[in-house]
Design a protein around this motif. Structure first.
Motif, PDB file in Angstrom:
ATOM      1  N   SER A   1      69.505  -0.271  10.358  1.00 35.93           N
ATOM      2  CA  SER A   1      68.507  -0.115   9.313  1.00 35.93           C
ATOM      3  C   SER A   1      67.682   1.148   9.564  1.00 35.93           C
ATOM      4  N   GLN A   2      67.030   1.597   8.499  1.00 38.72           N
ATOM      5  CA  GLN A   2      66.285   2.838   8.605  1.00 38.72           C
ATOM      6  C   GLN A   2      64.858   2.572   9.087  1.00 38.72           C
ATOM      7  N   THR A   3      64.371   3.467   9.919  1.00 38.94           N
ATOM      8  CA  THR A   3      62.990   3.373  10.378  1.00 38.94           C
ATOM      9  C   THR A   3      62.359   4.757  10.322  1.00 38.94           C
ATOM     10  N   ILE A   4      61.047   4.779  10.176  1.00 41.45           N
ATOM     11  CA  ILE A   4      60.313   6.029  10.131  1.00 41.45           C
ATOM     12  C   ILE A   4      59.185   5.954  11.137  1.00 41.45           C
ATOM     13  N   HIS A   5      59.036   6.986  11.934  1.00 38.38           N
ATOM     14  CA  HIS A   5      58.056   7.014  13.007  1.00 38.38           C
ATOM     15  C   HIS A   5      57.098   8.184  12.798  1.00 38.38           C
ATOM     16  N   GLN A   6      55.823   7.894  13.047  1.00 40.58           N
ATOM     17  CA  GLN A   6      54.809   8.931  12.988  1.00 40.58           C
ATOM     18  C   GLN A   6      53.982   8.869  14.249  1.00 40.58           C
ATOM     19  N   TRP A   7      53.584  10.038  14.734  1.00 34.72           N
ATOM     20  CA  TRP A   7      52.653  10.065  15.852  1.00 34.72           C
ATOM     21  C   TRP A   7      51.855  11.363  15.872  1.00 34.72           C
ATOM     22  N   PRO A   8      50.650  11.339  16.458  1.00 34.80           N
ATOM     23  CA  PRO A   8      50.007  10.158  17.044  1.00 34.80           C
ATOM     24  C   PRO A   8      49.408   9.259  15.981  1.00 34.80           C
ATOM     25  N   ALA A   9      48.951   8.091  16.352  1.00 35.53           N
ATOM     26  CA  ALA A   9      48.333   7.153  15.416  1.00 35.53           C
ATOM     27  C   ALA A   9      46.918   7.593  15.056  1.00 35.53           C
ATOM     28  N   THR A  10      46.194   8.094  16.027  1.00 30.87           N
ATOM     29  CA  THR A  10      44.845   8.610  15.787  1.00 30.87           C
ATOM     30  C   THR A  10      44.679   9.924  16.541  1.00 30.87           C
ATOM     31  N   LEU A  11      43.799  10.761  15.992  1.00 32.64           N
ATOM     32  CA  LEU A  11      43.592  12.088  16.577  1.00 32.64           C
ATOM     33  C   LEU A  11      42.192  12.560  16.229  1.00 32.64           C
ATOM     34  N   VAL A  12      41.476  13.043  17.224  1.00 32.72           N
ATOM     35  CA  VAL A  12      40.165  13.653  17.009  1.00 32.72           C
ATOM     36  C   VAL A  12      40.259  15.082  17.503  1.00 32.72           C
ATOM     37  N   GLN A  13      40.008  16.025  16.604  1.00 31.85           N
ATOM     38  CA  GLN A  13      40.180  17.440  16.931  1.00 31.85           C
ATOM     39  C   GLN A  13      38.931  18.219  16.522  1.00 31.85           C
ATOM     40  N   PRO A  14      38.562  19.237  17.289  1.00 33.62           N
ATOM     41  CA  PRO A  14      37.419  20.072  16.897  1.00 33.62           C
ATOM     42  C   PRO A  14      37.804  21.040  15.785  1.00 33.62           C
ATOM     43  N   LEU A  19      46.799  21.993  14.745  1.00 39.52           N
ATOM     44  CA  LEU A  19      47.242  20.622  14.493  1.00 39.52           C
ATOM     45  C   LEU A  19      48.763  20.588  14.402  1.00 39.52           C
ATOM     46  N   SER A  20      49.334  19.540  14.953  1.00 39.95           N
ATOM     47  CA  SER A  20      50.757  19.285  14.762  1.00 39.95           C
ATOM     48  C   SER A  20      50.981  17.785  14.703  1.00 39.95           C
ATOM     49  N   LEU A  21      51.428  17.301  13.539  1.00 41.39           N
ATOM     50  CA  LEU A  21      51.772  15.891  13.359  1.00 41.39           C
ATOM     51  C   LEU A  21      53.273  15.809  13.126  1.00 41.39           C
ATOM     52  N   GLU A  22      53.891  14.825  13.747  1.00 37.02           N
ATOM     53  CA  GLU A  22      55.344  14.731  13.666  1.00 37.02           C
ATOM     54  C   GLU A  22      55.792  13.428  13.019  1.00 37.02           C
ATOM     55  N   CYS A  23      56.878  13.533  12.287  1.00 35.78           N
ATOM     56  CA  CYS A  23      57.463  12.380  11.606  1.00 35.78           C
ATOM     57  C   CYS A  23      58.974  12.459  11.781  1.00 35.78           C
ATOM     58  N   THR A  24      59.572  11.350  12.179  1.00 33.51           N
ATOM     59  CA  THR A  24      61.028  11.323  12.290  1.00 33.51           C
ATOM     60  C   THR A  24      61.564  10.069  11.615  1.00 33.51           C
ATOM     61  N   VAL A  25      62.767  10.196  11.075  1.00 33.11           N
ATOM     62  CA  VAL A  25      63.435   9.097  10.397  1.00 33.11           C
ATOM     63  C   VAL A  25      64.722   8.794  11.153  1.00 33.11           C
ATOM     64  N   GLU A  26      65.014   7.520  11.294  1.00 36.85           N
ATOM     65  CA  GLU A  26      66.254   7.094  11.963  1.00 36.85           C
ATOM     66  C   GLU A  26      67.073   6.237  11.021  1.00 36.85           C
ATOM     67  N   GLY A  27      68.388   6.283  11.201  1.00 38.04           N
ATOM     68  CA  GLY A  27      69.261   5.391  10.460  1.00 38.04           C
ATOM     69  C   GLY A  27      69.685   5.878   9.097  1.00 38.04           C
ATOM     70  N   THR A  28      69.425   7.148   8.791  1.00 37.91           N
ATOM     71  CA  THR A  28      69.853   7.713   7.519  1.00 37.91           C
ATOM     72  C   THR A  28      70.083   9.205   7.703  1.00 37.91           C
ATOM     73  N   SER A  29      70.801   9.788   6.768  1.00 39.11           N
ATOM     74  CA  SER A  29      71.055  11.231   6.812  1.00 39.11           C
ATOM     75  C   SER A  29      70.583  11.873   5.522  1.00 39.11           C
ATOM     76  N   ASN A  30      70.214  13.136   5.601  1.00 35.40           N
ATOM     77  CA  ASN A  30      69.808  13.928   4.433  1.00 35.40           C
ATOM     78  C   ASN A  30      68.697  13.272   3.620  1.00 35.40           C
ATOM     79  N   PRO A  31      67.670  12.740   4.249  1.00 34.37           N
ATOM     80  CA  PRO A  31      66.610  12.121   3.452  1.00 34.37           C
ATOM     81  C   PRO A  31      65.722  13.162   2.788  1.00 34.37           C
ATOM     82  N   ASN A  32      65.080  12.779   1.678  1.00 39.96           N
ATOM     83  CA  ASN A  32      63.934  13.540   1.175  1.00 39.96           C
ATOM     84  C   ASN A  32      62.737  13.090   2.015  1.00 39.96           C
ATOM     85  N   LEU A  33      61.921  14.047   2.411  1.00 40.92           N
ATOM     86  CA  LEU A  33      60.778  13.729   3.262  1.00 40.92           C
ATOM     87  C   LEU A  33      59.501  14.206   2.598  1.00 40.92           C
TER      88      LEU A  33
END
Lengths: 114, 110
Positions: A1-14, A19-33
């Motif tokens: 099955s497909q899953t989507i991951h984001q990190w970090p969950a919380t961030l406090v920045q001055p 900034l760099s936020l990352e998102c990855t998808v598993e279990g599928t190919s060629n997704p629209n993001l």
């Protein structure tokens, strides 16, 4: 099955920091993001979407940029954060070339710029 | 882009009550989803419903695409139903994302 991951969950920045936020998808190919932001209040605003590696469409002018270095990886960045960049950032995916399929969202990153 | 109006903006009910949430949209669509945003911010997909009627337990949804509205029904409300409910249609024909309404903030009191 497909899953989507984001990190970090919380961030406090001055202000002024990068900034760099990352998102990855598993279990599928060629997704629209997609990257969405939910500022104070409730509405979600579409920031960027991508139909393939290196292909980024921006919906609104802003202090942010997005990149897609790999098929299932979507990154949201900023060189210098502003106070107004605070908010809840959500990544989502949908199957390519399938209008009749729902979107699935990650768990989000809560960003506070101080 | 599509304009999305959700009503009511806020709703407070007692546990066990029924409710109807409405979503009006300004253009023809080929995709419409209802989401529940829980207190932790997670968007949970309730229904994919560009047209017709679907039911899932105590929840059901109806979209009348020709009249450009969708309804979400919640029966026998529970406190865990509290949160914000979003309607999100999309015109289709490309990869552009969903357009979200401002949501209905539902509070179910015990």
């Amino acid at each position: 099955s497909q899953t989507i991951h984001q990190w970090p969950a919380t961030l406090v920045q001055p202000v002024g920091s990068p900034l760099s936020l990352e998102c990855t998808v598993e279990g599928t190919s060629n997704p629209n993001l997609y990257w969405y932001r939910q500022a104070a209040g409730r509405g979600l605003q579409l920031l960027f979407y991508s139909v393939g590696i290196g292909q980024i469409s921006s919906e609104v002018p802003q202090n942010l940029s997005a990149s897609r270095p790999q098929d299932r990886q979507f990154i949201l960045s900023s060189k210098k954060l502003l106070l107004s960049d605070s908010g809840f950032y959500l990544c989502a995916w949908s199957p390519r070339n399938r209008d009749n399929y729902g979107y699935t969202f990650g768990s989000g990153t809560r960003l506070t710029v101080v | 882009g599509i304009q999305v109006e959700q009503s009511p903006p806020d709703l407070i009910l007692q546990e066990g009550a029924n409710s109807t949430l409405r979503c009006n949209f300004s253009d023809s669509v080929n995709n419409l989803q209802w989401f529940h945003q829980n207190p932790w911010g997670q968007l949970i997909n309730l229904f994919y419903i560009p047209s017709g009627t679907k039911q899932n337990g105590r929840l059901s949804a109806t979209t009348v695409a020709t009249e450009r509205y969708s309804l979400l029904y919640i029966s026998s409300s529970q406190t865990t139903d509290s949160g914000v409910y979003f309607c999100a249609p999309r015109r289709g024909g490309g990869a552009d994302g969903l357009t979200f309404g401002k949501g209905t903030h539902l509070i179910i009191q015990p």
